[in-house]
Scaffold this active site. Structure first.
Site, mmCIF file in Angstrom:
data_model
loop_
_atom_site.group_PDB
_atom_site.id
_atom_site.type_symbol
_atom_site.label_atom_id
_atom_site.label_comp_id
_atom_site.label_asym_id
_atom_site.label_seq_id
_atom_site.Cartn_x
_atom_site.Cartn_y
_atom_site.Cartn_z
ATOM 1 C CG ASP A 1 -1.827 1.055 1.394
ATOM 2 O OD1 ASP A 1 -2.105 1.798 0.304
ATOM 3 O OD2 ASP A 1 -2.531 0.864 2.371
ATOM 4 C CG HIS B 1 -3.422 0.516 7.433
ATOM 5 N ND1 HIS B 1 -3.169 -0.568 6.612
ATOM 6 C CD2 HIS B 1 -3.640 1.609 6.756
ATOM 7 C CE1 HIS B 1 -3.063 -0.032 5.401
ATOM 8 N NE2 HIS B 1 -3.093 1.250 5.369
ATOM 9 C CG HIS C 1 -7.369 -0.446 7.039
ATOM 10 N ND1 HIS C 1 -7.611 0.726 7.484
ATOM 11 C CD2 HIS C 1 -6.871 -0.280 5.658
ATOM 12 C CE1 HIS C 1 -7.333 1.594 6.594
ATOM 13 N NE2 HIS C 1 -6.878 0.995 5.349
ATOM 14 C CD GLU D 1 -0.605 4.022 2.478
ATOM 15 O OE1 GLU D 1 -1.270 4.541 1.579
ATOM 16 O OE2 GLU D 1 -1.020 2.988 3.482
HETATM 17 MN MN MN Z 1 -2.999 3.749 0.813
HETATM 18 MN MN MN Z 2 -2.985 2.391 3.625
#
Ligand code: MN
Ligand code: MN
Length: 303
Positions: free
Chosen positions: A96, A156, A164, A286
């Protein structure tokens, strides 16, 4: 974590990194969002991965969860701040990662604040380190630029087929968060910076959904809705999806009315767009980190 699992995480990370780098040099104001989304999602597949969720293209005061709708005619606006958030999975192992593209000099520092916060935060990740310690770093860096983190968005933990998976890595020093990083686990760290008040709320559009199976409830569905449920479940299981992925097989009207039924029956979750409460501009970066026996590996920078 086995060697095979780590290899799959590394492959997902490499695909996500490559896709995002290519997207960053390709995206320009004036391009249609639907074309950008299809370009990114096709690239993920051509590199041997699958989208872990529909690519999020969130513009200006939208912080997250926007993906083009089936008939989307919107374009990347001139002078905008665009978050591209990409998820890739390889056999359920998820990477991610997100970047912010700034087509406006005025918001370069805002973007830099989120980027630097991420760089500092990932340096601090190690087994035993408190999540709130990383949150404090994010908050301190973003505030040092004169901006605010978004307090109700967080990083997360990640599990196979689960984006998540329970642990929350805050973007501020949350003293009530007693969790800490563990070996053998996977985490996404994602600072958001804004020139607004620092909170998001749900907006009026929803373009992302996920299914929640329940055999008893499925049995009560009408024929078409059940067919739609089964088709999408076969493809996605409980991973998020976009309706535009299924408009070749089903009409948009059918899809939309069935999604309403599924959401109200508790067989699907809707993820509405998240907008900054004071319409502040939002930047996000991220990365995904695997903590294996060999140590911490940022899997989304290796490409
Ligand atoms: Mn993301
Ligand atoms: Mn994320």
């Amino acid at each position: 974590m086995t060697y095979e699992e780590l290899e799959k995480y590394l492959k997902a990370g490499r695909i996500a990194c490559t896709t995002l780098n290519e997207a960053a040099s390709y995206i320009r104001p004036g391009m249609k969002l639907i074309d950008v989304a299809e370009y990114i999602e096709n690239r993920i597949e051509s590199l041997g991965g699958k989208p872990a969720f529909p690519v999020n293209i969130s513009i200006n005061n939208i912080a997250a969860h926007y993906t083009p709708t089936p008939n989307d005619t919107s374009v990347i606006p001139e002078g905008s701040v665009v978050k591209i958030d990409v998820g890739v999975h390889v056999d359920g192992y998820i990477a991610d990662t997100a970047i912010t593209l700034t087509f406006n000099e005025e918001f370069k520092l805002l973007s830099e604040a989120a980027k630097t916060a991420l760089e500092r935060a990932v340096e601090a990740v190690a087994p035993g380190v408190r999540f709130s310690r990383v949150g404090r770093i994010v908050e301190d860096v973003i505030k040092s630029y004169g901006f605010k983190p978004i307090y109700n968005l967080s990083g997360h933990s990640i599990d196979r087929y689960t984006i998540h998976s329970g642990d929350v890595i805050p973007n501020y020093e949350d003293r009530l968060n007693l969790g800490s990083f563990r070996r053998g686990k996977v985490y996404a760290i994602e600072p958001f910076a804004t020139n607004g008040r620092g909170h998001v709320k749900e907006g009026s559009t929803t373009a992302i959904y996920a299914l929640k199976p329940n055999p008893k409830k499925i049995a009560k569905l009408d024929q078409t809705t059940r067919e739609i449920f089964e088709h999408i479940y076969e493809d996605r299981k409980t991973l998020p999806f976009a309706l535009r992925w299924y408009t070749r097989k089903f009409s948009l009207d059918q899809l939309e009315s069935s999604m309403k039924i599924l959401v109200s029956a508790g067989l699907a979750i809707a993820y509405p767009v998240l907008v900054e409460v004071s319409n502040g501009i939002v930047a996000q970066f991220e990365h995904t980190i695997v903590i294996s026996d060999k140590g911490e590996e940022i899997i989304t920078t290796r490409c």
